[in-house]
Design a protein around this motif. Sequence first.
Motif, PDB file in Angstrom:
ATOM      1  N   LEU A 114       0.821  -1.196   0.000  1.00  0.00           N
ATOM      2  CA  LEU A 114       0.000   0.000   0.000  1.00  0.00           C
ATOM      3  C   LEU A 114       0.861   1.253   0.000  1.00  0.00           C
ATOM      4  O   LEU A 114       1.734   1.426   0.857  1.00  0.00           O
ATOM      5  N   SER A 115       0.598   2.125  -0.938  1.00  0.00           N
ATOM      6  CA  SER A 115       1.306   3.399  -1.027  1.00  0.00           C
ATOM      7  C   SER A 115       0.607   4.431  -0.163  1.00  0.00           C
ATOM      8  O   SER A 115      -0.599   4.640  -0.281  1.00  0.00           O
ATOM      9  N   TYR A 136       0.393  12.786  -3.687  1.00  0.00           N
ATOM     10  CA  TYR A 136       1.368  12.028  -4.477  1.00  0.00           C
ATOM     11  C   TYR A 136       1.570  10.656  -3.861  1.00  0.00           C
ATOM     12  O   TYR A 136       1.920  10.523  -2.679  1.00  0.00           O
ATOM     13  N   TYR A 137       1.321   9.610  -4.654  1.00  0.00           N
ATOM     14  CA  TYR A 137       1.475   8.229  -4.220  1.00  0.00           C
ATOM     15  C   TYR A 137       2.737   7.641  -4.861  1.00  0.00           C
ATOM     16  O   TYR A 137       2.752   7.378  -6.069  1.00  0.00           O
ATOM     17  N   PRO A 138       3.805   7.426  -4.104  1.00  0.00           N
ATOM     18  CA  PRO A 138       5.009   6.809  -4.687  1.00  0.00           C
ATOM     19  C   PRO A 138       4.782   5.323  -4.948  1.00  0.00           C
ATOM     20  O   PRO A 138       3.963   4.689  -4.278  1.00  0.00           O
ATOM     21  N   PRO A 139       5.471   4.749  -5.919  1.00  0.00           N
ATOM     22  CA  PRO A 139       5.347   3.308  -6.150  1.00  0.00           C
ATOM     23  C   PRO A 139       5.752   2.540  -4.887  1.00  0.00           C
ATOM     24  O   PRO A 139       6.751   2.881  -4.242  1.00  0.00           O
ATOM     25  N   THR A 140       4.978   1.533  -4.544  1.00  0.00           N
ATOM     26  CA  THR A 140       5.234   0.775  -3.315  1.00  0.00           C
ATOM     27  C   THR A 140       4.898  -0.693  -3.540  1.00  0.00           C
ATOM     28  O   THR A 140       3.798  -1.019  -3.985  1.00  0.00           O
ATOM     29  N   ARG A 199       2.356  -1.685  -8.853  1.00  0.00           N
ATOM     30  CA  ARG A 199       3.029  -2.180 -10.060  1.00  0.00           C
ATOM     31  C   ARG A 199       4.194  -1.293 -10.479  1.00  0.00           C
ATOM     32  O   ARG A 199       4.795  -1.515 -11.525  1.00  0.00           O
ATOM     33  N   GLY A 200       4.463  -0.264  -9.683  1.00  0.00           N
ATOM     34  CA  GLY A 200       5.617   0.572  -9.979  1.00  0.00           C
ATOM     35  C   GLY A 200       5.296   1.849 -10.707  1.00  0.00           C
ATOM     36  O   GLY A 200       6.202   2.530 -11.216  1.00  0.00           O
ATOM     37  N   ILE A 201       4.029   2.221 -10.784  1.00  0.00           N
ATOM     38  CA  ILE A 201       3.615   3.469 -11.435  1.00  0.00           C
ATOM     39  C   ILE A 201       3.156   4.450 -10.367  1.00  0.00           C
ATOM     40  O   ILE A 201       2.207   4.165  -9.631  1.00  0.00           O
ATOM     41  N   ALA A 202       3.826   5.575 -10.245  1.00  0.00           N
ATOM     42  CA  ALA A 202       3.422   6.596  -9.279  1.00  0.00           C
ATOM     43  C   ALA A 202       2.093   7.209  -9.711  1.00  0.00           C
ATOM     44  O   ALA A 202       1.725   7.170 -10.900  1.00  0.00           O
ATOM     45  N   VAL A 203       1.360   7.762  -8.750  1.00  0.00           N
ATOM     46  CA  VAL A 203       0.064   8.395  -9.035  1.00  0.00           C
ATOM     47  C   VAL A 203       0.026   9.767  -8.383  1.00  0.00           C
ATOM     48  O   VAL A 203       0.443   9.937  -7.230  1.00  0.00           O
TER      49      VAL A 203
END
Length: 645
Positions: A369-370, A389-393, A433-437
């Motif tokens: 969970l980011s 901002y959600y970093p990849p996690t 999956r490694g994509i920031a949001v």
Amino acid sequence: MTDSSRKQAAPCGAWTSPITAAVVAAGSTPLSGVLLDGADLFWLAGRASEGGRTTLLRERDGRVDELTPAPFNARTRVHEYGGGAVLAADQRVWFSNFADNRIYRVDPDGSEPVAVSEGGALRWADFVLDHAHVRLVGVREDHSAGETYPVNTLCALGADGSQMVLDQGYDFYASPRISPDGKQLVWLCWNHPRMPWEGTELWLADIAADGSLANGRLIAGGDSEAIVQPEWSPGGMLYFVSDRSGWWNLHRYEHGVVYPVCPREAEFGLPQWVFGQSMYGFASSDEIVCAYIEGGVSQLARFDTRSGALTAIATPYQDIRDLRVSGDTIAFLGGAPTIAAEVVRMDLASGRREVLARSIEQLPDVGYLSVPQTVSYPSANGRTAHAFYYPPTNADHAPLPGELPPMMVIGHGGPTGMASSTLKLATQFWTSRGIAVLDVNYGGSTGFGRAYRDLLKEQWGVVDVEDCVAGAQYLADQGLVDRERLLIRGGSAGGLTTLCALAFHDVFKAGASYYGVSDLKGLDADSHKFESHYNEYLIAPKARADAVYAERSPIKHTDKLRRPMIFFQGLDDKVVPPPQSEVMVEALRKRQVPVAYLTLEGEGHGFRKADSIVRTLEAELVFYLRVFGIAVPSNLPGVEIENLG
């Protein structure tokens, strides 16, 4: 959680995750309508397995009972968006049933609901109990005129089904509230072309012996003052939330004068998209328990009306809605970055909390969970915009050495709404999956004061787009994301933001439009009464509308679309019909721009079937992976992308 040093390096976007499209499609149980009646706590829950039916649940002495078994559907469509469909008082419950628009009563003996209104063309919402006259008072919306717009009134409904119109003549009514002594009624009303977050009027009247209203007078509000949630204290003092200071703050009406009681650069109210919203209530005549929003994040607090002291109440929640208060007991909907929305009961004296219902029963491990970071950044014309901002996690994966992640920018719908930080699996699908949001609260969003909300006035398709573009550039400038792999996606109104960003700016490298608005003029033809003048606020008054529509509608500027796009379209969509998407797809196809187009039978404006959600989410992921040259995992389906070498 796996130690970071043991994580496997893999290309961002291709990380394996337990948050699959099927998990997202399984979704969450929609929770709303929290109410207290003495020791009883009520809430509404959506039942996806029963065609999306909304049912009413009651917790009493540790036992949860369903009060509205199938086929009852506790929902109203007044103003189309509904809300305020249930009243709980004196151990009885009244609710509006969606199928027949009738109000039903549930008695304390637990017998079957009994109809107390005729329904049909009459819709009801936001009702309260008038003890003295043994009746309900609420908002009635009369659709008997057929194709013309319905007529809204303030109306009383007697126990025998008789009706008495108490006030009429305004386009809209809301929030009727009766004083504790039963002698006065207060309500909100407003007229076109205003939306309720632009300007409402607060009226007060005496209730005559025969139940009619007398001595009605306007006590606050107007064209440019938006008032929400009028409430009476147990001692009979009238309070309400007004944005006359530039912020939705608490005020009191006393001896003909309005007094601000808790001045603060914070929002103690929400835009009235739906009825029955509550951000405060009375623990006693002198103490208010309230929730307020600062910087897009909610805080729970106690307010002493005598001293003016506002004291925070510690909770793990950052998004608090549907707050109800009964003495030392409070109940609300709460959410946070690692907490999906849940129904909470809390004892003020001890601070003890109890969770009665969760929108998602089984959450993924916290390692996937980011947790979002609140960011504020410079945008066009000296503005400051806000976002989460959600970093990849991911507990098992890390980027390849030196790799910066792609980033997806999302603009919320409404567009007068706000993004919250409450856990959403649809967001975690991408970050795991490694994509920031970047979830953007662009100019026009709620939660940042009146001036910020009004930034979107006549600027929809401009300010929202500029703030999304600026957010993407800001995160790239900070060295957190890959400038060459910036994405934007949106649905409906958010689809307009997406299409405008790709047509009029050259920052995003690809995008996804879910039934996105490409022709602004088409919206006017399909609008219902509540929103029929909304575009005059968002875009332009009718005298200038056609020229501005042409200037901002992406369908008029298809020659400017040069980036790969994927379009998702329900074939039964009446709000944004398929031709709007098809024109965009054909324009990209002709100019050899990579494009994919997925249509879904049996889906309208918003996808509701689980297999549709799985199909579109997986297709969108595959589209991005192929556009960025990342190997597609074998468990994902193939997607036809035209013009992609």
